[in-house]
Design an enzyme around this catalytic site. Structure first.
Site, PDB file in Angstrom:
ATOM      1  N   TYR A 155       0.756  -1.269  -0.362  1.00 16.06           N
ATOM      2  CA  TYR A 155       0.128   0.355  -0.169  1.00 16.06           C
ATOM      3  C   TYR A 155       0.396   1.276   0.144  1.00 16.06           C
ATOM      4  O   TYR A 155       0.507   2.376  -0.183  1.00 16.06           O
ATOM      5  CB  TYR A 155      -0.684  -0.135   1.408  1.00 16.06           C
ATOM      6  CG  TYR A 155      -2.332   0.858   1.248  1.00 16.06           C
ATOM      7  CD1 TYR A 155      -2.989   1.014   0.525  1.00 16.06           C
ATOM      8  CD2 TYR A 155      -1.767   1.965   2.288  1.00 16.06           C
ATOM      9  CE1 TYR A 155      -4.069   1.999   0.354  1.00 16.06           C
ATOM     10  CE2 TYR A 155      -2.862   3.377   2.241  1.00 16.06           C
ATOM     11  CZ  TYR A 155      -2.853   3.170   1.287  1.00 16.06           C
ATOM     12  OH  TYR A 155      -4.598   3.925   1.430  1.00 16.06           O
ATOM     13  N   LYS A 159       1.207   4.211  -2.877  1.00 11.76           N
ATOM     14  CA  LYS A 159       0.699   5.419  -2.981  1.00 11.76           C
ATOM     15  C   LYS A 159       1.874   7.229  -2.973  1.00 11.76           C
ATOM     16  O   LYS A 159       1.642   7.429  -3.293  1.00 11.76           O
ATOM     17  CB  LYS A 159      -0.010   5.966  -1.124  1.00 11.76           C
ATOM     18  CG  LYS A 159      -1.223   5.135  -0.537  1.00 11.76           C
ATOM     19  CD  LYS A 159      -2.552   5.145  -1.832  1.00 11.76           C
ATOM     20  CE  LYS A 159      -3.489   5.112  -1.475  1.00 11.76           C
ATOM     21  NZ  LYS A 159      -4.799   5.260  -2.487  1.00 11.76           N
TER      22      LYS A 159
HETATM   23  P1  NAP Z   1     -13.531   2.340   0.531  1.00 10.68           P
HETATM   24  O1  NAP Z   1     -14.224   3.079   1.753  1.00 10.68           O
HETATM   25  O2  NAP Z   1     -12.977   0.351   0.826  1.00 10.68           O
HETATM   26  O3  NAP Z   1     -14.152   2.227  -0.866  1.00 10.68           O
HETATM   27  C1  NAP Z   1     -13.179   1.984  -1.756  1.00 10.68           C
HETATM   28  C2  NAP Z   1     -14.151   2.692  -3.246  1.00 10.68           C
HETATM   29  O4  NAP Z   1     -12.788   1.756  -4.023  1.00 10.68           O
HETATM   30  C3  NAP Z   1     -15.389   1.430  -3.312  1.00 10.68           C
HETATM   31  O5  NAP Z   1     -16.041   1.837  -4.371  1.00 10.68           O
HETATM   32  C4  NAP Z   1     -14.578   0.386  -4.178  1.00 10.68           C
HETATM   33  O6  NAP Z   1     -15.557  -0.348  -5.496  1.00 10.68           O
HETATM   34  C5  NAP Z   1     -14.290   1.258  -5.698  1.00 10.68           C
HETATM   35  N1  NAP Z   1     -12.650   0.188  -5.805  1.00 10.68           N
HETATM   36  C6  NAP Z   1     -12.201  -0.712  -5.421  1.00 10.68           C
HETATM   37  N2  NAP Z   1     -11.189  -1.397  -6.114  1.00 10.68           N
HETATM   38  C7  NAP Z   1     -12.012  -0.875  -7.225  1.00 10.68           C
HETATM   39  C8  NAP Z   1     -11.675  -1.583  -9.029  1.00 10.68           C
HETATM   40  N3  NAP Z   1     -10.718  -2.329  -9.376  1.00 10.68           N
HETATM   41  N4  NAP Z   1     -11.807  -0.601  -9.475  1.00 10.68           N
HETATM   42  C9  NAP Z   1     -12.704   0.481  -9.277  1.00 10.68           C
HETATM   43  N5  NAP Z   1     -13.390   0.779  -8.451  1.00 10.68           N
HETATM   44  C10 NAP Z   1     -12.594  -0.168  -7.166  1.00 10.68           C
HETATM   45  O7  NAP Z   1     -12.410   2.926   0.619  1.00 10.68           O
HETATM   46  P2  NAP Z   1     -12.232   4.821   1.299  1.00 10.68           P
HETATM   47  O8  NAP Z   1     -11.410   4.631   2.710  1.00 10.68           O
HETATM   48  O9  NAP Z   1     -12.997   5.329   0.826  1.00 10.68           O
HETATM   49  O10 NAP Z   1     -10.594   4.763   0.155  1.00 10.68           O
HETATM   50  C11 NAP Z   1     -10.273   5.769  -1.009  1.00 10.68           C
HETATM   51  C12 NAP Z   1      -9.526   6.365  -1.594  1.00 10.68           C
HETATM   52  O11 NAP Z   1      -8.768   7.066  -0.495  1.00 10.68           O
HETATM   53  C13 NAP Z   1      -8.335   5.090  -1.787  1.00 10.68           C
HETATM   54  O12 NAP Z   1      -7.425   5.515  -2.691  1.00 10.68           O
HETATM   55  C14 NAP Z   1      -7.710   4.852   0.055  1.00 10.68           C
HETATM   56  O13 NAP Z   1      -6.706   4.739  -0.462  1.00 10.68           O
HETATM   57  C15 NAP Z   1      -7.640   6.625   0.090  1.00 10.68           C
HETATM   58  N6  NAP Z   1      -7.753   6.428   1.509  1.00 10.68           N
HETATM   59  C16 NAP Z   1      -8.340   6.027   2.638  1.00 10.68           C
HETATM   60  C17 NAP Z   1      -7.788   6.373   4.416  1.00 10.68           C
HETATM   61  C18 NAP Z   1      -9.182   5.450   4.700  1.00 10.68           C
HETATM   62  O14 NAP Z   1      -8.192   5.536   6.803  1.00 10.68           O
HETATM   63  N7  NAP Z   1     -10.195   5.476   4.477  1.00 10.68           N
HETATM   64  C19 NAP Z   1      -6.875   6.859   3.982  1.00 10.68           C
HETATM   65  C20 NAP Z   1      -5.433   7.323   3.247  1.00 10.68           C
HETATM   66  C21 NAP Z   1      -6.633   6.929   1.931  1.00 10.68           C
HETATM   67  P3  NAP Z   1     -17.046  -0.681  -4.868  1.00 10.68           P
HETATM   68  O15 NAP Z   1     -18.161   0.085  -3.919  1.00 10.68           O
HETATM   69  O16 NAP Z   1     -17.994  -1.127  -6.307  1.00 10.68           O
HETATM   70  O17 NAP Z   1     -16.605  -2.057  -3.920  1.00 10.68           O
END
Ligand code: NAP
Length: 247
Positions: A155, A159
């Protein structure tokens, strides 16, 4: 006045969490939104929420790591929407594990989704951005790409590389009036972090000066700034939104 009036935004990973919050924030500011996620159920659901805000929405199920599928989706989006002004590369996954035990599969799925996915979408829309001599590209990175984390070498690598992609493409496209920036969230309450153990969350809070986890809307606010006219002169930057965890 609406900050994104007459704009069309593509948001990947819009089906849940941070991507959903970005799609809804952009719609509330006047943008029409193309909601991309892995499953059609989730992209349709959020597209419905965008329409309920009075904006146009399209729902697409595309695997961001599949370059042929992304190219076909981009063609379809441009044909149906007419243009795209903002691209948010937000789709991301985790497959945590210690380096010594990490499988090829867990390495590949994380790099292919988080990094290649952003590359695929950026490349697919670059020609139309260049032609219209404008565009905003916003990549959702992570503080883990800045500081690393034991158990997340895949990861963190994805990033950190996304930040390198951001800066390189920012340099490449700047002369055409296109900005490319990243947001690096800290720990945000979504499905991705719901799996963290309670004890770990307590330990995490000790390292966050603002003493709380972030909400998806906090990240959406930063993305809105980078998409808005106020950020006209900002490119190649990483905006950290983490309650002060990394400073
Ligand atoms: P999440 O709730 O797990 O949602 C992930 C989303 O990405 C979902 O809509 C999923 O689709 C979609 N997705 C995953 N794999 C995919 C693929 N191969 N093709 C198309 N869509 C795909 O994640 P989140 O926490 O909102 O995170 C969003 C972004 O922020 C990510 O890049 C993550 O690394 C980054 N981020 C998150 C955090 C955190 O603390 N949450 C911190 C730092 C960075 P489905 O809904 O259809 O399953």
């Amino acid at each position: 006045m609406s900050q994104l009036a007459n704009q069309i935004a593509v948001v990947t990973g819009a089906g849940r969490g941070i991507g959903r919050a970005i799609a809804l924030k952009f719609a509330a500011e006047g943008a029409d939104v193309v909601c991309v996620s892995r499953t059609v159920e989730n992209s349709e659901k959020v597209a419905g929420e965008v329409r309920a805000l009075g904006r146009k929405a399209w729902a697409l199920a595309v695997d961001v790591s599949d370059s042929a599928a992304v190219n076909a989706a981009a063609e379809k989006i441009l044909a149906e929407a007419g243009k795209v002004d903002i691209l948010v590369n937000n789709a991301g996954v985790t497959r945590d594990g210690l380096l010594m035990r990490m499988s090829d599969e867990d390495w590949d799925i994380v790099l292919n989704t988080n990094l290649k996915g952003a590359f695929n979408f950026t490349r697919a829309f670059s020609r139309s951005f260049i032609k219209q001599r404008s565009g905003r590209i916003i990549n959702i990175a992570s503080i883990i790409g800045l500081i690393g984390n034991a158990g997340q070498c895949n990861y963190a690598a994805s990033k950190a590389a996304l930040i390198g992609l951001t800066k390189s493409v920012a340099r490449e496209l700047a002369s055409r009036g296109i900005t490319v920036n990243a947001v690096a969230p800290g720990f945000v309450e979504t499905d991705m972090t719901a799996v963290l153990k309670e004890e770990l969350k307590v330990e995490l809070l000790k390292k966050i000066p603002l003493n709380c986890l972030g909400q998806p809307e906090d990240i959406a606010g930063a993305a809105l700034f980078l998409a808005s006219p106020a950020a006209r002169y900002v490119t190649g930057q990483v905006l950290t939104v983490d309650g002060g965890m990394v400073m």
